[in-house]
Design a protein around this motif. Structure first.
Motif, mmCIF file in Angstrom:
data_model
loop_
_atom_site.group_PDB
_atom_site.id
_atom_site.type_symbol
_atom_site.label_atom_id
_atom_site.label_comp_id
_atom_site.label_asym_id
_atom_site.label_seq_id
_atom_site.Cartn_x
_atom_site.Cartn_y
_atom_site.Cartn_z
ATOM 1 N N ALA A 177 0.838 -1.205 0.000
ATOM 2 C CA ALA A 177 0.000 0.000 0.000
ATOM 3 C C ALA A 177 0.874 1.257 0.000
ATOM 4 C CB ALA A 177 -0.930 -0.003 1.208
ATOM 5 N N ILE A 178 1.930 1.251 0.784
ATOM 6 C CA ILE A 178 2.822 2.410 0.842
ATOM 7 C C ILE A 178 3.545 2.588 -0.492
ATOM 8 C CG2 ILE A 178 4.935 3.319 1.910
ATOM 9 C CD1 ILE A 178 3.924 2.010 4.544
ATOM 10 N N LEU A 179 4.026 1.484 -1.067
ATOM 11 C CA LEU A 179 4.772 1.567 -2.314
ATOM 12 C C LEU A 179 3.901 2.026 -3.480
ATOM 13 C CD1 LEU A 179 7.575 1.217 -3.417
ATOM 14 C CD2 LEU A 179 7.050 -1.175 -3.875
ATOM 15 N N ASN A 180 2.591 1.795 -3.398
ATOM 16 C CA ASN A 180 1.684 2.253 -4.446
ATOM 17 C C ASN A 180 1.459 3.755 -4.407
ATOM 18 O OD1 ASN A 180 1.174 -0.098 -5.865
ATOM 19 N ND2 ASN A 180 -0.375 -0.756 -4.406
ATOM 20 N N ASP A 181 1.889 4.420 -3.358
ATOM 21 C CA ASP A 181 1.731 5.865 -3.251
ATOM 22 C C ASP A 181 2.917 6.549 -3.936
ATOM 23 O OD1 ASP A 181 0.101 8.036 -1.593
ATOM 24 O OD2 ASP A 181 2.228 8.566 -1.535
ATOM 25 N N ARG A 182 2.647 7.626 -4.676
ATOM 26 C CA ARG A 182 3.697 8.289 -5.453
ATOM 27 C C ARG A 182 4.758 8.981 -4.593
ATOM 28 N NH1 ARG A 182 3.115 13.779 -6.123
ATOM 29 N NH2 ARG A 182 1.207 14.653 -5.310
ATOM 30 N N ASN A 183 4.517 9.167 -3.297
ATOM 31 C CA ASN A 183 5.494 9.832 -2.429
ATOM 32 C C ASN A 183 6.608 8.899 -1.950
ATOM 33 O OD1 ASN A 183 4.467 12.605 -2.125
ATOM 34 N ND2 ASN A 183 2.653 11.539 -1.376
ATOM 35 N N PHE A 184 6.494 7.591 -2.247
ATOM 36 C CA PHE A 184 7.462 6.619 -1.733
ATOM 37 C C PHE A 184 8.111 5.855 -2.874
ATOM 38 C CE2 PHE A 184 4.436 7.491 1.532
ATOM 39 C CZ PHE A 184 5.239 7.698 2.641
ATOM 40 N N CYS A 185 9.416 5.563 -2.739
ATOM 41 C CA CYS A 185 10.124 4.803 -3.768
ATOM 42 C C CYS A 185 10.593 3.452 -3.242
ATOM 43 C CB CYS A 185 11.290 5.605 -4.338
ATOM 44 S SG CYS A 185 12.490 6.154 -3.128
ATOM 45 N N VAL A 186 10.580 3.237 -1.935
ATOM 46 C CA VAL A 186 10.956 1.958 -1.332
ATOM 47 C C VAL A 186 9.994 1.651 -0.204
ATOM 48 C CG1 VAL A 186 12.731 0.738 0.006
ATOM 49 C CG2 VAL A 186 13.418 2.220 -1.864
ATOM 50 N N ALA A 187 9.538 0.416 -0.146
ATOM 51 C CA ALA A 187 8.754 -0.093 0.991
ATOM 52 C C ALA A 187 9.035 -1.585 1.044
ATOM 53 C CB ALA A 187 7.275 0.189 0.821
ATOM 54 N N SER A 188 9.969 -1.985 1.896
ATOM 55 C CA SER A 188 10.430 -3.372 1.947
ATOM 56 C C SER A 188 10.160 -3.991 3.311
ATOM 57 C CB SER A 188 11.939 -3.444 1.685
ATOM 58 O OG SER A 188 12.235 -2.885 0.439
ATOM 59 N N PRO A 189 9.345 -5.058 3.342
ATOM 60 C CA PRO A 189 9.164 -5.771 4.614
ATOM 61 C C PRO A 189 10.485 -6.406 5.034
ATOM 62 C CG PRO A 189 7.521 -6.453 2.997
ATOM 63 C CD PRO A 189 8.541 -5.628 2.273
ATOM 64 N N ASP A 190 10.764 -6.400 6.325
ATOM 65 C CA ASP A 190 11.975 -7.002 6.865
ATOM 66 C C ASP A 190 11.600 -8.369 7.411
ATOM 67 O OD1 ASP A 190 14.306 -7.710 8.117
ATOM 68 O OD2 ASP A 190 14.186 -6.194 9.682
ATOM 69 N N TYR A 191 12.106 -9.434 6.804
ATOM 70 C CA TYR A 191 11.695 -10.779 7.201
ATOM 71 C C TYR A 191 12.476 -11.342 8.365
ATOM 72 C CZ TYR A 191 8.623 -10.566 3.349
ATOM 73 O OH TYR A 191 7.620 -10.177 2.527
ATOM 74 N N GLN A 192 13.538 -10.667 8.771
ATOM 75 C CA GLN A 192 14.230 -11.132 9.964
ATOM 76 C C GLN A 192 13.431 -10.749 11.194
ATOM 77 O OE1 GLN A 192 18.045 -9.316 9.576
ATOM 78 N NE2 GLN A 192 18.690 -10.706 7.957
ATOM 79 N N GLY A 193 12.837 -9.566 11.169
ATOM 80 C CA GLY A 193 12.067 -9.093 12.315
ATOM 81 C C GLY A 193 10.578 -9.230 12.108
ATOM 82 N N GLU A 194 10.110 -9.616 10.957
ATOM 83 C CA GLU A 194 8.727 -9.828 10.557
ATOM 84 C C GLU A 194 7.727 -8.786 11.046
ATOM 85 O OE1 GLU A 194 7.100 -13.699 10.846
ATOM 86 O OE2 GLU A 194 8.759 -14.605 9.775
ATOM 87 N N ASP A 195 8.147 -7.806 11.813
ATOM 88 C CA ASP A 195 7.223 -6.774 12.253
ATOM 89 C C ASP A 195 7.734 -5.393 11.872
ATOM 90 O OD1 ASP A 195 9.346 -6.681 13.991
ATOM 91 O OD2 ASP A 195 8.137 -6.391 15.779
ATOM 92 N N THR A 196 8.632 -5.337 10.883
ATOM 93 C CA THR A 196 9.183 -4.052 10.470
ATOM 94 C C THR A 196 9.155 -3.920 8.950
ATOM 95 O OG1 THR A 196 11.445 -4.905 10.398
ATOM 96 C CG2 THR A 196 10.723 -3.904 12.465
ATOM 97 N N ILE A 197 9.098 -2.666 8.513
ATOM 98 C CA ILE A 197 9.109 -2.330 7.087
ATOM 99 C C ILE A 197 10.050 -1.146 6.922
ATOM 100 C CG2 ILE A 197 7.737 -1.527 5.123
ATOM 101 C CD1 ILE A 197 5.278 -2.656 6.678
ATOM 102 N N THR A 198 10.952 -1.230 5.959
ATOM 103 C CA THR A 198 11.835 -0.108 5.655
ATOM 104 C C THR A 198 11.204 0.670 4.502
ATOM 105 O OG1 THR A 198 13.769 -1.377 6.326
ATOM 106 C CG2 THR A 198 14.158 0.575 4.963
ATOM 107 N N VAL A 199 11.023 1.978 4.683
ATOM 108 C CA VAL A 199 10.463 2.818 3.627
ATOM 109 C C VAL A 199 11.407 3.979 3.355
ATOM 110 C CG1 VAL A 199 8.060 2.253 4.163
ATOM 111 C CG2 VAL A 199 9.081 4.279 5.170
#
Length: 191
Positions: A85-107
């Motif tokens: 959802a974040i990556l589909n917004d034009r204001n963001f170029c990166v939105a990557s879920p972090d699978y080591q912590g499974e509860d974090t996303i790098t944007v």
């Protein structure tokens, strides 16, 4: 001893000031997702709240993100839906879920702001009411109304305010249409 004089900050060009609006941008991106019911965030804040279709309320907390070169492994999780959802917004170029912590996303925003979003669950006993689609529609209508809109946009915004005020009396197709109209009005406003 000489003093150094610094030029004034151009508020329209400074990425530091622009970063204050990132929580609002993340919430707006989440509101556009068909997998989430509602979302809200405040400029200058560090938390975004969102509601899933089953009524659960989650928070995302913005933190400074460390640089990473990790590979992303595919796995269907809630944080993937949020990242998409974040990556589909034009204001963001990166939105990557972090699978080591499974509860974090790098944007990362297009203006260079980089954050680690930490997903947290809010208990049902929370003192804050979750955002609702009606509140999101009313907020979109209010943004349009204060932007010196055309007559057509003003009429649409006033209709959206009426639908938001009578949300419980409206049928599902009208609610969905109102959400789509609100998203389109905001996109036009942001361009």
């Amino acid at each position: 001893m000489t003093s150094t004089e610094f030029p004034a900050i151009d508020r329209d060009k400074s990425p530091l000031i622009d970063a204050d609006y990132d929580p609002e941008r993340i919430a707006a991106a989440l509101r556009n997702s068909p997998h989430l019911l509602a979302a809200d965030g405040e400029a200058g804040g560090d938390t975004v709240r969102f509601t899933t279709p089953d009524g659960a309320v989650f928070t995302l907390t913005l933190r400074d993100a460390p640089p990473t070169d990790d590979d992303i492994l595919p796995d269907p999780l809630l944080n993937e839906a949020v990242a998409a959802a974040i990556l589909n917004d034009r204001n963001f170029c990166v939105a990557s879920p972090d699978y080591q912590g499974e509860d974090t996303i790098t944007v990362q925003t297009r203006s260079g702001g980089r954050y680690l979003l930490v997903l947290g669950f809010e208990s049902a006993e929370s003192d804050q009411k979750p955002s609702t689609p009606a509140a999101d529609i009313a907020q979109a209508a209010d943004r349009v109304l204060i932007s010196n809109p055309s007559d057509a946009d003003r009429s649409a915004a006033e209709l959206l305010n009426y639908i938001a005020a009578t949300w419980n009396k409206q049928d599902l197709p009208l609610r969905q249409h109102a959400q789509a109209v609100a998203r389109n009005l905001l996109r036009a406003l942001d361009q």
